[in-house]
Design a protein around this motif. Structure first.
Motif, PDB file in Angstrom:
ATOM      1  N   GLY A 397       0.815  -1.211   0.000  1.00 35.37           N
ATOM      2  CA  GLY A 397       0.000   0.000   0.000  1.00 35.37           C
ATOM      3  C   GLY A 397       0.848   1.261   0.000  1.00 35.37           C
ATOM      4  N   GLY A 398       1.950   1.242   0.780  1.00 34.07           N
ATOM      5  CA  GLY A 398       2.845   2.396   0.791  1.00 34.07           C
ATOM      6  C   GLY A 398       3.507   2.624  -0.554  1.00 34.07           C
ATOM      7  N   ALA A 399       3.906   1.525  -1.217  1.00 31.10           N
ATOM      8  CA  ALA A 399       4.505   1.658  -2.549  1.00 31.10           C
ATOM      9  C   ALA A 399       3.506   2.252  -3.536  1.00 31.10           C
ATOM     10  CB  ALA A 399       4.981   0.289  -3.034  1.00 31.10           C
ATOM     11  N   ALA A 400       2.254   1.801  -3.484  1.00 29.14           N
ATOM     12  CA  ALA A 400       1.228   2.335  -4.378  1.00 29.14           C
ATOM     13  C   ALA A 400       1.009   3.820  -4.120  1.00 29.14           C
ATOM     14  CB  ALA A 400      -0.072   1.558  -4.209  1.00 29.14           C
ATOM     15  N   LEU A 401       0.949   4.214  -2.836  1.00 31.81           N
ATOM     16  CA  LEU A 401       0.741   5.626  -2.511  1.00 31.81           C
ATOM     17  C   LEU A 401       1.921   6.487  -2.952  1.00 31.81           C
ATOM     18  CD1 LEU A 401      -0.896   5.402   1.039  1.00 31.81           C
ATOM     19  CD2 LEU A 401      -1.982   6.058  -1.117  1.00 31.81           C
ATOM     20  N   LEU A 402       3.144   5.992  -2.725  1.00 32.22           N
ATOM     21  CA  LEU A 402       4.324   6.767  -3.120  1.00 32.22           C
ATOM     22  C   LEU A 402       4.411   6.885  -4.636  1.00 32.22           C
ATOM     23  CD1 LEU A 402       6.743   8.271  -2.029  1.00 32.22           C
ATOM     24  CD2 LEU A 402       8.045   6.143  -2.105  1.00 32.22           C
ATOM     25  N   GLY A 403       4.128   5.789  -5.356  1.00 36.41           N
ATOM     26  CA  GLY A 403       4.117   5.857  -6.808  1.00 36.41           C
ATOM     27  C   GLY A 403       3.044   6.794  -7.325  1.00 36.41           C
ATOM     28  N   ALA A 404       1.865   6.757  -6.699  1.00 36.31           N
ATOM     29  CA  ALA A 404       0.780   7.654  -7.106  1.00 36.31           C
ATOM     30  C   ALA A 404       1.140   9.111  -6.827  1.00 36.31           C
ATOM     31  CB  ALA A 404      -0.505   7.275  -6.368  1.00 36.31           C
ATOM     32  N   ALA A 405       1.791   9.373  -5.674  1.00 34.31           N
ATOM     33  CA  ALA A 405       2.178  10.748  -5.347  1.00 34.31           C
ATOM     34  C   ALA A 405       3.207  11.281  -6.336  1.00 34.31           C
ATOM     35  CB  ALA A 405       2.725  10.794  -3.921  1.00 34.31           C
ATOM     36  N   ALA A 406       4.201  10.448  -6.686  1.00 35.92           N
ATOM     37  CA  ALA A 406       5.206  10.879  -7.667  1.00 35.92           C
ATOM     38  C   ALA A 406       4.565  11.132  -9.023  1.00 35.92           C
ATOM     39  CB  ALA A 406       6.301   9.822  -7.785  1.00 35.92           C
ATOM     40  N   ALA A 407       3.651  10.250  -9.435  1.00 39.78           N
ATOM     41  CA  ALA A 407       2.971  10.445 -10.714  1.00 39.78           C
ATOM     42  C   ALA A 407       2.093  11.684 -10.690  1.00 39.78           C
ATOM     43  CB  ALA A 407       2.135   9.204 -11.041  1.00 39.78           C
ATOM     44  N   TRP A 408       1.434  11.926  -9.562  1.00 39.87           N
ATOM     45  CA  TRP A 408       0.599  13.132  -9.453  1.00 39.87           C
ATOM     46  C   TRP A 408       1.442  14.395  -9.590  1.00 39.87           C
ATOM     47  CZ3 TRP A 408       0.603  17.229  -6.011  1.00 39.87           C
ATOM     48  CH2 TRP A 408      -0.500  18.087  -6.069  1.00 39.87           C
ATOM     49  N   LEU A 409       2.597  14.405  -8.949  1.00 49.02           N
ATOM     50  CA  LEU A 409       3.464  15.583  -9.011  1.00 49.02           C
ATOM     51  C   LEU A 409       3.926  15.834 -10.445  1.00 49.02           C
ATOM     52  CD1 LEU A 409       4.998  17.800  -7.512  1.00 49.02           C
ATOM     53  CD2 LEU A 409       6.851  16.170  -7.135  1.00 49.02           C
ATOM     54  N   VAL A 410       4.366  14.776 -11.132  1.00 46.00           N
ATOM     55  CA  VAL A 410       4.797  14.925 -12.525  1.00 46.00           C
ATOM     56  C   VAL A 410       3.623  15.334 -13.399  1.00 46.00           C
ATOM     57  CG1 VAL A 410       5.776  13.727 -14.517  1.00 46.00           C
ATOM     58  CG2 VAL A 410       6.675  13.269 -12.233  1.00 46.00           C
ATOM     59  N   GLY A 411       2.463  14.695 -13.178  1.00 43.35           N
ATOM     60  CA  GLY A 411       1.300  14.989 -14.014  1.00 43.35           C
ATOM     61  C   GLY A 411       0.791  16.407 -13.855  1.00 43.35           C
ATOM     62  N   VAL A 412       0.742  16.892 -12.609  1.00 46.39           N
ATOM     63  CA  VAL A 412       0.262  18.259 -12.377  1.00 46.39           C
ATOM     64  C   VAL A 412       1.153  19.277 -13.078  1.00 46.39           C
ATOM     65  CG1 VAL A 412       0.061  20.025 -10.585  1.00 46.39           C
ATOM     66  CG2 VAL A 412      -0.978  17.795 -10.240  1.00 46.39           C
ATOM     67  N   LEU A 413       2.471  19.039 -13.054  1.00 47.69           N
ATOM     68  CA  LEU A 413       3.402  19.979 -13.671  1.00 47.69           C
ATOM     69  C   LEU A 413       3.430  19.860 -15.191  1.00 47.69           C
ATOM     70  CD1 LEU A 413       6.420  19.639 -11.201  1.00 47.69           C
ATOM     71  CD2 LEU A 413       4.770  21.509 -11.333  1.00 47.69           C
ATOM     72  N   ALA A 414       3.198  18.670 -15.725  1.00 47.18           N
ATOM     73  CA  ALA A 414       3.497  18.432 -17.139  1.00 47.18           C
ATOM     74  C   ALA A 414       2.283  18.281 -18.037  1.00 47.18           C
ATOM     75  CB  ALA A 414       4.369  17.179 -17.275  1.00 47.18           C
ATOM     76  N   PHE A 525      -2.682   8.903 -15.194  1.00 43.72           N
ATOM     77  CA  PHE A 525      -1.249   8.961 -14.895  1.00 43.72           C
ATOM     78  C   PHE A 525      -0.985   8.501 -13.462  1.00 43.72           C
ATOM     79  CE2 PHE A 525       2.980  10.931 -14.757  1.00 43.72           C
ATOM     80  CZ  PHE A 525       3.423  10.666 -16.041  1.00 43.72           C
ATOM     81  N   VAL A 526      -1.829   8.922 -12.534  1.00 42.85           N
ATOM     82  CA  VAL A 526      -1.658   8.547 -11.130  1.00 42.85           C
ATOM     83  C   VAL A 526      -1.870   7.044 -10.944  1.00 42.85           C
ATOM     84  CG1 VAL A 526      -2.662   8.798  -8.829  1.00 42.85           C
ATOM     85  CG2 VAL A 526      -2.209  10.822 -10.211  1.00 42.85           C
ATOM     86  N   ILE A 527      -2.945   6.507 -11.546  1.00 45.10           N
ATOM     87  CA  ILE A 527      -3.208   5.067 -11.428  1.00 45.10           C
ATOM     88  C   ILE A 527      -2.072   4.259 -12.045  1.00 45.10           C
ATOM     89  CG2 ILE A 527      -4.770   3.218 -12.150  1.00 45.10           C
ATOM     90  CD1 ILE A 527      -7.046   5.279 -12.016  1.00 45.10           C
ATOM     91  N   SER A 528      -1.590   4.709 -13.193  1.00 46.11           N
ATOM     92  CA  SER A 528      -0.503   4.011 -13.863  1.00 46.11           C
ATOM     93  C   SER A 528       0.759   3.998 -13.001  1.00 46.11           C
ATOM     94  CB  SER A 528      -0.212   4.676 -15.211  1.00 46.11           C
ATOM     95  OG  SER A 528       0.884   4.078 -15.853  1.00 46.11           O
ATOM     96  N   GLY A 529       1.100   5.149 -12.403  1.00 49.46           N
ATOM     97  CA  GLY A 529       2.272   5.207 -11.534  1.00 49.46           C
ATOM     98  C   GLY A 529       2.135   4.320 -10.308  1.00 49.46           C
ATOM     99  N   ALA A 530       0.918   4.263  -9.733  1.00 49.84           N
ATOM    100  CA  ALA A 530       0.691   3.427  -8.558  1.00 49.84           C
ATOM    101  C   ALA A 530       0.850   1.943  -8.892  1.00 49.84           C
ATOM    102  CB  ALA A 530      -0.705   3.698  -7.995  1.00 49.84           C
ATOM    103  N   VAL A 531       0.286   1.514 -10.018  1.00 53.91           N
ATOM    104  CA  VAL A 531       0.381   0.103 -10.406  1.00 53.91           C
ATOM    105  C   VAL A 531       1.828  -0.264 -10.739  1.00 53.91           C
ATOM    106  CG1 VAL A 531      -0.394  -1.635 -12.069  1.00 53.91           C
ATOM    107  CG2 VAL A 531      -2.001   0.063 -11.205  1.00 53.91           C
ATOM    108  N   ALA A 532       2.556   0.636 -11.409  1.00 48.15           N
ATOM    109  CA  ALA A 532       3.964   0.370 -11.712  1.00 48.15           C
ATOM    110  C   ALA A 532       4.780   0.238 -10.433  1.00 48.15           C
ATOM    111  CB  ALA A 532       4.528   1.481 -12.592  1.00 48.15           C
ATOM    112  N   ALA A 533       4.491   1.065  -9.416  1.00 42.93           N
ATOM    113  CA  ALA A 533       5.203   0.968  -8.139  1.00 42.93           C
ATOM    114  C   ALA A 533       4.890  -0.346  -7.436  1.00 42.93           C
ATOM    115  CB  ALA A 533       4.827   2.154  -7.248  1.00 42.93           C
TER     116      ALA A 533
END
Length: 657
Positions: A397-414, A525-533
């Protein structure tokens, strides 16, 4: 202090001109054909090996050195002509994402051919006589060879500037690039002009390989580093602009030199930071080229035939259940080696499904998806190594949340500023920056990574399951993969998934109809990052070692290759592709060079001949086998008042299994 600044600027100019020698051909072919050729690094490498074959390790004279570099350019120019006839001309009107992937496959072909012809040993070449001694102007020691590289870069830039902007030949090439149809109407030989320009761009790559040969050791990975920097220079300067590539190369050289002086602990990191800033603030580059690289977005292979008879779904459900049951029995009748391969395939299935959320369903492409994978892998490795008795489900669960947070940060900016190639370059730049940070972090194991990762203990209510053995963890992997696949199938076949497909097909129309396109893209993007993590989280205890190679940009190509091999037109394409790719890689694992050659040629064949992948080929076969009865017209009802069915009108809706 003044001497240090002068020396830093000299190093910046030398490094920048080395980048420009590679970037010149890359930007030239884009300016003409609107093709961003990722195989440029592979042809640069072939040019270097060709020059080495001509002159050997110890060059006898400067003339011999220049002749060998020219020979490398000529050989690569001929290869470029063949490549244009067989591959590039078929990519000129397809989705830019497929162009990137096809040229990446072409780079794999170049690597395989190089290994077959020259082997995998490292070679070094000394500078020619006259360039092997340092010079001592102003009391400072400068490398004569670096001065030669600076001069070579300036000469090539001046020649290209004159040829493109001052001579009639360059103006004709600009006309061909702007409107080939009108150029043909006016009597220009479009085919000959394009072929000549393609040969020129490839010749520049081969010539650069020969000229930069003494700059570093010759190996089969030579083209990777130069390709990345050349790629970044072209993006910063503006796609298809020679002046932009020249200035972008100097900018990267200056940034790299200042990084070495001011931040020697993490060399190379500043380049990726500067690139990310450029992409976020000015994604079109310093000198935007005429036209948009992302224009004319073709959904090659995204659709299917309206009339597609298919095997009943209950048959597929039965076959899928049988396959899962068969996989569950593997620990009792296969060895440890094949079991490890199958377990890795299960992880790659989850990884590929995460990437296909972006590409297959949303129309976005990420070339740095391994960054999210590495986030989950390193978090899991640290948790299992340093926290005794940590619940593994909590770690997932922590990996999914961290991956989702990183993807959210990249997605919001890009995502509001860029898409297509620019988003792909930004993601690979961020992933490479993460790789550098990990590589210089003692806490994360530097280049050696984190080893001896223990297998976890699974807490299920009052039941504790020890996953310490390979068999137990494999069964856990299988169950988790099935659950994640089922959850993603439900999500992507819901209203959310259908909306993503609508955005992929026509984002402008979807926005006009009131769909919040940016919000849906960010959610994907967030879901994709979470699943990859989560895939990375599953990988760490399975392999029991995590290194910086998991973040390398080549690792990001793995889910891409799996998805294309299976087919992006189906949810199950990444699943099929991961299995096929693993089978091919396992069968060719002992064949030096043949593995890359077979995989690269196979991917090229899929892109050019069957963009729907293995699933698409099966559907075509399925339609032939099951379609005869459906194509037989039913007898009309007596006194029927129904209007006759128009030609091509579907008898029934074809669903995606």
């Amino acid at each position: 202090m003044a001497n240090e600044i002068l020396f830093a600027f000299f190093n910046a100019a030398a490094f920048g001109m080395a980048i420009f020698l590679v970037a010149a051909g890359l930007t030239l072919i884009f300016g003409l054909l609107r093709l961003l050729n990722m195989a440029q690094g592979g042809f640069f490498m072939i040019g270097a090996y060709t020059a080495y074959s001509v002159m050997g390790r110890d060059v006898q004279s400067l003339g011999m050195f220049l002749l060998a570099a020219l020979a490398g350019g000529v050989v690569v120019a001929v290869l470029g002509l063949v490549t244009d006839r067989l591959v590039l001309r078929r990519l000129r009107h397809v989705d830019p994402h497929y162009v990137l992937i096809a040229t990446f496959a072409l780079m794999m072909v170049c690597t395989g051919v190089t290994k077959l012809v020259w082997g995998v040993d490292f070679f070094s070449v000394n500078p020619p006589p006259g360039l092997d001694q340092p010079l001592n102007p102003f009391g400072l020691f400068f490398s004569a060879y670096q001065i030669f590289v600076i001069a070579a870069g300036l000469v090539i830039y001046v020649l290209l500037e004159i040829a493109i902007h001052r001579m009639w030949f360059g103006k004709l090439m600009q006309a061909l690039a702007a409107d080939p149809w009108m150029s043909g109407v006016l009597g220009l030989n479009v085919s000959f002009g394009v072929a000549l320009s393609v040969m020129a761009s490839f010749m520049l790559a081969g010539l650069a390989g020969g000229l930069l040969l003494p700059n570093q050791s010759l190996s089969t990975g030579l083209g990777d580093s130069y390709l990345m920097y050349a790629f970044f220079a072209v993006i910063i300067g503006g796609l298809g602009n020679i002046r932009g590539a020249f200035i972008g190369s100097l900018v990267l050289g200056l940034v790299q030199s200042l990084n070495t002086v001011l931040l020697p602990q993490v060399p190379g990191l500043a380049v990726y930071v500067v690139l990310a800033i450029f992409l976020l603030c000015r994604p079109s580059g310093l000198f935007p080229a005429v036209g948009s690289q992302d224009a004319g977005h073709h959904e090659a292979g995204s659709g299917g035939s309206l009339h597609r008879p298919q095997v009943p779904r209950r048959v597929w459900q039965a076959l899928g259940t049988a396959l899962v049951l068969l996989l569950a029995t593997l620990p009792w009748w296969v060895g440890a080696g094949p079991l490890y391969v199958v377990g890795t395939v299960l992880i790659q299935v989850v990884f590929a499904l995460s990437w296909n959320i972006l590409f297959g369903y949303t129309g976005l492409v990420s070339f740095g998806h391994a960054g999210f994978f590495a986030i989950g892998a390193y978090l899991t490795a640290l948790a299992l190594r340093h926290v005794a008795g940590v619940p593994f489900l909590l770690v997932m669960g922590g990996a999914a949340l961290l991956g989702a947070a990183a993807a959210w940060l990249v997605g919001v900016l890009a995502l509001r500023r860029m898409s297509g190639v620019f988003l792909a370059v930004l993601t690979v730049a961020l992933a490479e920056a993460l790789r550098l940070v990990i590589g210089f972090s003692a806490f994360l194991g530097r280049e050696d990574g984190i080893t001896d990762i223990p297998r976890p203990v699974l807490d299920l209510l009052l039941l504790r399951v020890d996953l310490g053995s390979s068999n137990a963890y494999y069964l856990f992997l299988l169950a988790t993969c099935v659950l994640i696949t089922g959850a993603l199938w439900w999500l992507l076949h819901s209203r959310f998934g259908r909306t993503l497909q609508t955005i992929r097909q026509d984002p402008e129309r979807a926005a006009f109809m009131g769909t919040p396109v940016a919000s849906y893209r960010l959610a994907a993007f967030v879901i994709s990052g979470a699943v990859a993590a989560v895939a990375g989280c599953l990988y760490a205890p399975w392999s029991r070692i995590v290194t910086v190679e998991e973040v390398h940009w080549l690792a990001s190509a793995q889910p891409m290759l799996n998805t294309l091999l299976g087919g992006v037109s189906s949810f199950w394409g990444p699943v099929v592709g991961a299995g096929l790719f693993a089978a091919i890689a396992y069968a060719t694992r002992t064949l030096v060079g043949l593995s890359e050659l077979i995989v690269g040629c196979g991917l090229l064949a899929i892109i050019l001949l069957a963009p729907n992948g293995a699933v698409g080929l099966w559907r075509s076969l399925e339609a032939r086998l099951w379609g005869e009865r459906a194509r037989t017209p039913a007898p009309p009802e007596p006194h029927s008042q129904a209007a006759p069915r128009a030609a091509g009108q579907p008898l029934r809706a074809g669903g995606t299994p």
